[in-house]
Design a protein around this motif. Structure first.
Motif, PDB file in Angstrom:
ATOM      1  N   TYR A   9       9.065  -4.832   5.764  1.00  0.00           N
ATOM      2  CA  TYR A   9       8.090  -3.753   5.661  1.00  0.00           C
ATOM      3  C   TYR A   9       8.654  -2.435   6.200  1.00  0.00           C
ATOM      4  CZ  TYR A   9       4.479  -7.124   4.375  1.00  0.00           C
ATOM      5  OH  TYR A   9       3.740  -8.080   3.722  1.00  0.00           O
ATOM      6  N   ASN A  10       9.439  -2.495   7.287  1.00  0.00           N
ATOM      7  CA  ASN A  10      10.021  -1.277   7.843  1.00  0.00           C
ATOM      8  C   ASN A  10      10.981  -0.620   6.853  1.00  0.00           C
ATOM      9  OD1 ASN A  10       8.629  -1.644  10.233  1.00  0.00           O
ATOM     10  ND2 ASN A  10      10.338  -2.608  11.298  1.00  0.00           N
ATOM     11  N   ILE A  11      11.831  -1.422   6.227  1.00  0.00           N
ATOM     12  CA  ILE A  11      12.808  -0.887   5.285  1.00  0.00           C
ATOM     13  C   ILE A  11      12.113  -0.378   4.026  1.00  0.00           C
ATOM     14  CG2 ILE A  11      14.724  -1.544   3.765  1.00  0.00           C
ATOM     15  CD1 ILE A  11      15.640  -3.410   6.063  1.00  0.00           C
ATOM     16  N   ALA A  12      11.151  -1.150   3.519  1.00  0.00           N
ATOM     17  CA  ALA A  12      10.404  -0.709   2.336  1.00  0.00           C
ATOM     18  C   ALA A  12       9.687   0.606   2.613  1.00  0.00           C
ATOM     19  CB  ALA A  12       9.406  -1.788   1.917  1.00  0.00           C
ATOM     20  N   LEU A  17       6.115   1.971  -5.797  1.00  0.00           N
ATOM     21  CA  LEU A  17       6.816   1.021  -4.936  1.00  0.00           C
ATOM     22  C   LEU A  17       5.888   0.157  -4.076  1.00  0.00           C
ATOM     23  CD1 LEU A  17      10.175   1.621  -3.158  1.00  0.00           C
ATOM     24  CD2 LEU A  17       8.343   0.473  -1.939  1.00  0.00           C
ATOM     25  N   PRO A  18       4.857   0.722  -3.429  1.00  0.00           N
ATOM     26  CA  PRO A  18       3.996  -0.145  -2.621  1.00  0.00           C
ATOM     27  C   PRO A  18       3.390  -1.292  -3.416  1.00  0.00           C
ATOM     28  CG  PRO A  18       3.590   2.152  -2.087  1.00  0.00           C
ATOM     29  CD  PRO A  18       4.488   2.146  -3.284  1.00  0.00           C
ATOM     30  N   ARG A  19       2.974  -1.014  -4.649  1.00  0.00           N
ATOM     31  CA  ARG A  19       2.370  -2.064  -5.461  1.00  0.00           C
ATOM     32  C   ARG A  19       3.401  -3.125  -5.847  1.00  0.00           C
ATOM     33  NH1 ARG A  19       2.663  -2.197 -10.749  1.00  0.00           N
ATOM     34  NH2 ARG A  19       3.179   0.032 -10.817  1.00  0.00           N
ATOM     35  N   MET A  63      -1.235  -0.498   1.593  1.00  0.00           N
ATOM     36  CA  MET A  63      -1.504   0.929   1.594  1.00  0.00           C
ATOM     37  C   MET A  63      -1.777   1.452   3.006  1.00  0.00           C
ATOM     38  SD  MET A  63      -1.386   3.541  -0.211  1.00  0.00           S
ATOM     39  CE  MET A  63      -1.094   2.623  -1.732  1.00  0.00           C
ATOM     40  N   GLU A  64      -2.297   0.567   3.893  1.00  0.00           N
ATOM     41  CA  GLU A  64      -2.535   0.993   5.271  1.00  0.00           C
ATOM     42  C   GLU A  64      -1.241   1.435   5.947  1.00  0.00           C
ATOM     43  OE1 GLU A  64      -5.759  -1.979   4.232  1.00  0.00           O
ATOM     44  OE2 GLU A  64      -3.605  -1.729   3.903  1.00  0.00           O
ATOM     45  N   ARG A  65      -0.125   0.830   5.569  1.00  0.00           N
ATOM     46  CA  ARG A  65       1.173   1.232   6.106  1.00  0.00           C
ATOM     47  C   ARG A  65       1.787   2.343   5.258  1.00  0.00           C
ATOM     48  NH1 ARG A  65       5.513  -1.217   8.918  1.00  0.00           N
ATOM     49  NH2 ARG A  65       7.062   0.427   9.285  1.00  0.00           N
ATOM     50  N   ASP A  99       5.869   8.512   4.714  1.00  0.00           N
ATOM     51  CA  ASP A  99       6.571   9.796   4.628  1.00  0.00           C
ATOM     52  C   ASP A  99       6.855  10.343   6.016  1.00  0.00           C
ATOM     53  OD1 ASP A  99       3.849  10.182   5.079  1.00  0.00           O
ATOM     54  OD2 ASP A  99       3.765  12.064   3.943  1.00  0.00           O
ATOM     55  N   GLN A 100       5.911  10.126   6.956  1.00  0.00           N
ATOM     56  CA  GLN A 100       6.130  10.575   8.323  1.00  0.00           C
ATOM     57  C   GLN A 100       7.231   9.751   9.003  1.00  0.00           C
ATOM     58  OE1 GLN A 100       2.420  10.907  10.536  1.00  0.00           O
ATOM     59  NE2 GLN A 100       1.301  11.277   8.624  1.00  0.00           N
ATOM     60  N   GLU A 101       7.266   8.459   8.724  1.00  0.00           N
ATOM     61  CA  GLU A 101       8.308   7.610   9.302  1.00  0.00           C
ATOM     62  C   GLU A 101       9.681   8.031   8.796  1.00  0.00           C
ATOM     63  OE1 GLU A 101       7.765   3.389   9.511  1.00  0.00           O
ATOM     64  OE2 GLU A 101       5.583   3.554   9.512  1.00  0.00           O
TER      65      GLU A 101
END
Length: 231
Positions: free
Chosen positions: A135-138, A152-154, A160-162, A167-169
């Motif tokens: 999840y961190n890399i994605a 990409l999320p789908r 979606m909560e992550r 973009d901020q990460e």
């Protein structure tokens, strides 16, 4: 990547790490096996690059004495992904995306792979769980361009909560890489640092070149290295 000409320190860091990649061994320069399909070759090469740069991230943290908030393994993952963005910036967009998504796909598969009890990463380990690394890399890949990679999320299964904050990460990781490129220096000579003096409730910062052994804190509240103190 936009603004590439405005970051000469990043260019120097890129050239240094490319040289280290070439010195990693003759296998790094060997052409891919021609019988393998292109997408398999890409998958293997991209994840090999990620693994090598992850270990180089540990080297940068140790040799440049980089500050790390949190687990070093997480920082090494972030360094690897951000350096891959830097290395691949001259590739066509489609090829760059394909390589980054190959890394995301590997960690998705790794997180879903059934494991015996003795193979599982314990909660107390220095590494994050495989699911967390996925999840961190994605999130970093998606955060690099949320509008263009809105699918990409789908496809990856990133909730979606992550995804809302990816973009901020990405910007946080890019800021850290920029700082590393500006501040890092050869440990044999020293490093760029900032001497901070607090007197009469006013803070004054002065850039200097400081060897590790010279860094200290003085009784009057000054913090920094001897060359700064001499000024």
């Amino acid at each position: 990547m936009a603004g590439r000409a405005a970051h000469p320190p990043l260019r120097r860091l890129r050239h240094l790490l490319l040289a280290l990649l070439l010195l990693a061994g003759p296998g790094a320069a060997e052409p891919p096996v021609p019988q393998l399909p292109a997408h398999i070759v890409r998958f293997v090469v991209a994840n090999g690059e990620f693994t090598l740069l992850h270990e180089m991230g540990h080297m940068l943290i140790a040799e440049l004495d980089l500050p790390v908030l949190g687990r070093e393994e997480d920082a090494a993952d972030q360094l690897a992904i951000m350096l891959l963005f830097l290395f691949h910036e001259d590739l066509p967009q489609a090829e760059r995306d394909a390589r980054m998504l190959a890394i995301v796909d590997y960690w998705r598969l790794e997180s879903q792979r059934p494991r015996r009890v003795e193979e599982r990463v314990p909660a107390w380990a220095t590494h994050a769980l495989d699911e967390q690394r996925f999840y961190n890399i994605a999130c970093l890949v998606y955060g690099s361009d949320t509008q263009r990679l809105d699918w990409l999320p789908r496809v990856a299964g990133l909730p979606m909560e992550r995804a809302l904050y990816c973009d901020q990460e990405y910007l946080q990781a890019r800021k850290a890489l920029d700082w590393t490129a500006r501040s890092g220096a050869s440990p044999s000579r020293g490093r760029h640092c900032t001497c901070t003096t607090i007197r009469r409730r006013r803070m004054r910062s002065t850039p200097c070149w400081c060897a590790r052994a010279a860094w200290t804190t003085w009784p009057d509240g000054s913090a920094g290295c001897s060359p700064c103190r001499a000024r």
